[in-house]
Design an enzyme around this catalytic site. Sequence first.
Site, PDB file in Angstrom:
ATOM      1  N   HIS A  90       0.833  -1.211   0.000  1.00 35.50           N
ATOM      2  CA  HIS A  90       0.000   0.000   0.000  1.00 35.50           C
ATOM      3  C   HIS A  90       0.869   1.264   0.000  1.00 35.50           C
ATOM      4  CE1 HIS A  90      -3.575   2.460   1.332  1.00 35.50           C
ATOM      5  NE2 HIS A  90      -2.598   3.219   1.805  1.00 35.50           N
ATOM      6  N   GLU A  91       1.792   1.315   0.936  1.00 38.90           N
ATOM      7  CA  GLU A  91       2.610   2.528   1.046  1.00 38.90           C
ATOM      8  C   GLU A  91       3.514   2.709  -0.167  1.00 38.90           C
ATOM      9  OE1 GLU A  91       1.816   4.787   3.099  1.00 38.90           O
ATOM     10  OE2 GLU A  91       0.433   3.494   4.206  1.00 38.90           O
ATOM     11  N   HIS A 102       1.730   4.721  -2.710  1.00 36.38           N
ATOM     12  CA  HIS A 102       1.887   6.169  -2.509  1.00 36.38           C
ATOM     13  C   HIS A 102       3.279   6.609  -2.963  1.00 36.38           C
ATOM     14  CE1 HIS A 102      -1.790   6.871  -0.313  1.00 36.38           C
ATOM     15  NE2 HIS A 102      -1.471   6.084   0.692  1.00 36.38           N
ATOM     16  N   HIS A 112       3.614   7.113  -6.569  1.00 31.87           N
ATOM     17  CA  HIS A 112       2.861   8.315  -6.952  1.00 31.87           C
ATOM     18  C   HIS A 112       3.767   9.549  -6.786  1.00 31.87           C
ATOM     19  CE1 HIS A 112      -1.491  10.215  -6.716  1.00 31.87           C
ATOM     20  NE2 HIS A 112      -0.872  10.493  -7.838  1.00 31.87           N
TER      21      HIS A 112
HETATM   22 ZN   LIG Z   1      -2.643   5.284   2.262  1.00 38.16          ZN
END
Ligand SMILES: [Zn+2]
Length: 712
Positions: A499-500, A503, A506
């Site tokens: 998940h991280e 980010h 991104h």
């Molecule tokens: Zn998050």
Amino acid sequence: MRIQTFFLILLAGSMALSACSKSNSQNTQTSDNPLFSESTLPFHAPDFDAIKPVHFRPAFEAGMKQELKESKEIANNPEPPTFKNTIVAMEKSGRLLNRTSSIFFNLTSANTNDEIQTIQKEMAPKLAAHSDNILLNTKLYNRVNTLYNNRDDLDLDTAQMKLLEDTRRDFVRAGAQLTDAQKKRMREINERISELTTKFQENLLALTKERAVFVADKKKLDGLSDDRIAAAREAAADRGHEDGYLLSITNTTRVPILKGLNNRDLRKKVWEASAYRGIGQNGGIDNQPLILELVKLRAEKAELLGYSNHAAYKLDPQTAKKPQAVLDMLEDIIPPVIKNTKREQADIKQMMEKDDINSDVKPWDWNYYAEKVRQAKYNIDQSEVRPYFELNRVLKDGVFYTMNKLYGITFKERHDLPVYHPDVRVFTVYDKDGSKLGLFYADYFQRSSKRGGAWMNAYISQSRLLNKKPVIVNVLNIPKPAKGEPALISFDNVQTMFHEMGHAVHGLFSNVKYPSQGGTSVPRDFVEFPSTFDEDWAIQPDILKHYAIHYKTGKPIPKELLDKVIEASNFNQGFDTQEYLAATMLDLEWHTLGSDEIPEDVQSFEKKALAKYNLDMEAIPPRYKSPYFSHIFAGGYSANYYSYIWSEVLAADAFAYMQQNGGLKRANGDRFRKYILSQGGSDEAMKLYKEYRGQKPDVKYLLKRRGLETSM
Ligand SMILES: [Zn+2]
């Protein structure tokens, strides 16, 4: 000035601190203060060896002064306004303050101490006032507004047009169009809100100490792993207990250790310590007066700006646009979720009866018996699974491997850059053509100086205008293994690492000109999309096979166990979704109140709010109750807690689309990078999504992702 980024930083700034003694402010002016000049390290990485807490106060003060001076120069420019002499000039301003803030506000969350907390407490209202000083400058606003009114004649590209519109909106939302008397009131409100959110977070940290449960008798800890018991012993020793064990609560209502704790009375005690925190129990800390005042001030501020309530104000720049759009979406999801939780509850009740417990399912029973149901259904023993998830292997052969297959990027660890804690690791990220993309810091282990949860931060946000490459950090809270032992982690933490990283890419792939549009500077209900999307790779059989390798035998996880792990990852989704939705509804109910509708009592308001949506099941309390709901009362997620599931609709839809087109391959990754990950906030988020996908997202993939579709 980088208005948007600055706001994010301000909001993040009210996240974590605690009261303490005043620190001594030494001589830390320009010459010996490493924050005053750009770091000369590769990628301008922060020089953590040189930066000391004492440097922050003078850097903040000088940074605010510098930015204020720059903004006045822009406002007082005798030339008529142009995009370059106004908007671009603002983008270039405030560099010292931005540099200081981005370093400071990650430390306040990831590695805080008394000194940092004192500075944070002192700076929060000053930064809020500073932001007002700029955004309430009428001359500056008039220049921006003149450009806005002539925007169609300025020959702007898409990113420039969006930057102009967003900049003007920031001024309007800060009150630039208000009368002087209204502006004065607005400043007062902002300063008070800042104090309240700071106090709220400060109380939360103190509450984790206040509410920890002391256990003298080791026998009562039956069911906990040796690691957990050792950690509880260590926690007790840290607090000066010569014997005994201290069980800490976490930031959510549920406490993960209850999953294994056999003693039902102790489970109840720990759960109650968690769920009844912050309500002044036994003369303890009470966050409720802060909540009531905060909600009222937010409503008043929204009304001043012409919105009917705080939620309407907060949603205006989001992809959802209006509170009703969120309610419409959630009201479609609630019924199938409740159907699922009823089913889950029946299974749990049955399991409790096997233990001769004939009461209703209590919240301190749910996770404990859910774990037993899980084991009965899937027969998975976590201690059998964990040896297949060794942290380094997960990172290199799971997370990095996936990024490589999708985007062609590679990560190379380096040891020459200073870090703020010895547990932090640094990697250079190389693009598909071998060029350097940026830096990635990994700070995975739990410690007492770190707040709970997991997050990504940018020390440096990418910008072509400022010639900056991204410097990104991922922070998690994985229990640290004993010295010399491998870090065998839970599957939850595996998914959090993916998940991280979503980010992180991104931030890393950001390819924009203007700093305030860099990386994750996107609407809050869009920002969790790439990260949630990334989670799903963790359970792809082809990828699991690659990283789920036994740390001792080197053998891949057996297919049977693997299938069970994948199936089990959808287990208890009714509960997970319902506790989340309950918190979301609390958030929306608090923030759709008008300033004359504020209740007198927090707990009865909560009760009514949950009942309104049929989410008042005793066994499934909200993930956060109001007195410790830091996302909305200390963080930037007020009226925005829905954004996780909103983003998940996009994530599930995008992942399904990619699977339909061949899954893990470069062509898919390149397309995602081109339309989504490289764009930052340079274009409308929904427009970008539709360009990527060719159509609007479909909510059915979210229900499928959560295993909830069959009950529609
Ligand atoms: Zn998050």
